[in-house]
Design an enzyme around this catalytic site. Structure first.
Site, PDB file in Angstrom:
ATOM      1  CB  VAL A 115      -0.973  -0.007   1.206  1.00 54.43           C
ATOM      2  CG1 VAL A 115      -0.234  -0.163   2.525  1.00 54.43           C
ATOM      3  CG2 VAL A 115      -1.816   1.254   1.222  1.00 54.43           C
ATOM      4  CB  SER A 116       0.980   4.301   0.237  1.00 49.10           C
ATOM      5  OG  SER A 116       1.373   5.637   0.052  1.00 49.10           O
ATOM      6  CD1 TRP A 117       8.191   4.848   0.420  1.00 49.25           C
ATOM      7  CD2 TRP A 117       8.007   2.856   1.420  1.00 49.25           C
ATOM      8  NE1 TRP A 117       9.463   4.369   0.644  1.00 49.25           N
ATOM      9  CE2 TRP A 117       9.374   3.147   1.254  1.00 49.25           C
ATOM     10  CE3 TRP A 117       7.657   1.653   2.017  1.00 49.25           C
ATOM     11  CZ2 TRP A 117      10.382   2.293   1.681  1.00 49.25           C
ATOM     12  CZ3 TRP A 117       8.653   0.788   2.442  1.00 49.25           C
ATOM     13  CH2 TRP A 117      10.004   1.108   2.279  1.00 49.25           C
TER      14      TRP A 117
END
Length: 281
Positions: A115-117
């Site tokens: 998720v995300s980074w």
């Protein structure tokens, strides 16, 4: 599945309603805080790579919603309760470290969610471990520096971890940087906890100049790409770019912002569970 016995410790803070087993594992001179949410269902476990600055606590709501799968995650070096590494790292190094961690935990073939980074390390891990990684889920993420960028006013607020360490500041900018009405979601914001500047900087250095776009055609795992239709930091066009580059992929857009895994964990978990439990082709 792994069994943790004498090395199990109590969570530092309540992480989820679902039972979690916490242990510390030392790899390459770094002590990692590792969490496992056990499950007796006979299916591949899911490895979770979290967002920048985030610790295990932020995954609690999602872990509760996806209760039919064994989950594995760990605080990145220098983040949460994990120690600082002896040297800075890159994503390919984290992928090697994670591979060794899974060996120590006794896991073989797994599914991966980033998720995300954490979507960056998930892509890197899938590339480096095509046999170990069965399926890939990319949530609110992009292909690195080749991303469709957010507004500069949003991006600059991610340059430091102040939002983790200053609840008042977080509440004042949450809607702007995460989208939706997350500022009014006290439960979601309560799962953010303090993080260290040094660990945050190391995560920024790990992705500096990194892009997956030149080699995403080599990622052969079936891939689910999730995006929030109102995500200010990772505009939804990035999901289309990933889907274009990854051969066996499909997209799903949620009517939410960047934090849909914790603001609407039930809807997110339902889509992910359907993807992971589908028969293999």
């Amino acid at each position: 599945m792994t069994t943790l016995d004498d090395e199990v410790a109590s969570p530092v803070l309540p992480i989820s309603q679902r039972p979690i087993q916490i242990r510390e594992i030392r790899i390459w001179g770094t002590t990692l805080r590792v969490g496992v949410w056990p499950c007796s269902v006979d299916r591949p476990p899911l490895l979770l790579f979290n967002g920048i600055g985030a610790s295990l606590e932020l995954l609690g709501p999602f872990a509760d919603a996806l209760d039919g799968v064994e989950l594995i995650s760990f605080d990145m070096p220098g983040t949460g309760e994990s120690g600082l590494p002896p040297i800075p790292y890159r994503l390919w190094m984290l992928a090697l470290m994670t591979d060794q961690l899974l060996d120590q935990l006794g896991y073989d073939r797994i599914d991966v969610l980033g998720v995300s980074w954490g979507g960056g390390i998930a892509q890197q891990f899938a590339l480096q471990n095509p046999r170990r990684c069965r399926r890939l889920v990319l949530a609110a993420t992009c292909a690195g520096v080749t991303m469709v960028p957010p507004k500069l006013s949003v991006l600059t607020k991610f340059m430091t971890p102040r939002r983790f360490n200053d609840p008042g500041y977080m509440a004042s900018i949450a809607n702007e940087i995460y989208g939706g009405d997350v500022a009014s979601n006290a439960t979601a914001l309560a799962h953010f906890r303090r993080t260290r500047y040094a660990g945050y900087l190391l995560q920024q250095l790990a992705v500096a100049g990194w892009t997956s776009l030149p080699w995403l055609r080599l990622v052969r795992q079936p891939t689910l790409i999730l995006a929030g239709s109102a995500d200010p930091i990772v505009p939804p066009a990035n999901a289309d770019l990933l889907a274009w580059a990854i051969p066996d992929s499909r997209t799903h857009f949620l009517d939410d912002g960047h934090l849909f895994l914790i603001t609407d964990p039930a809807a997110s978990a339902a889509v992910i569970d359907e993807f992971l439990s589908a028969p293999e082709r």
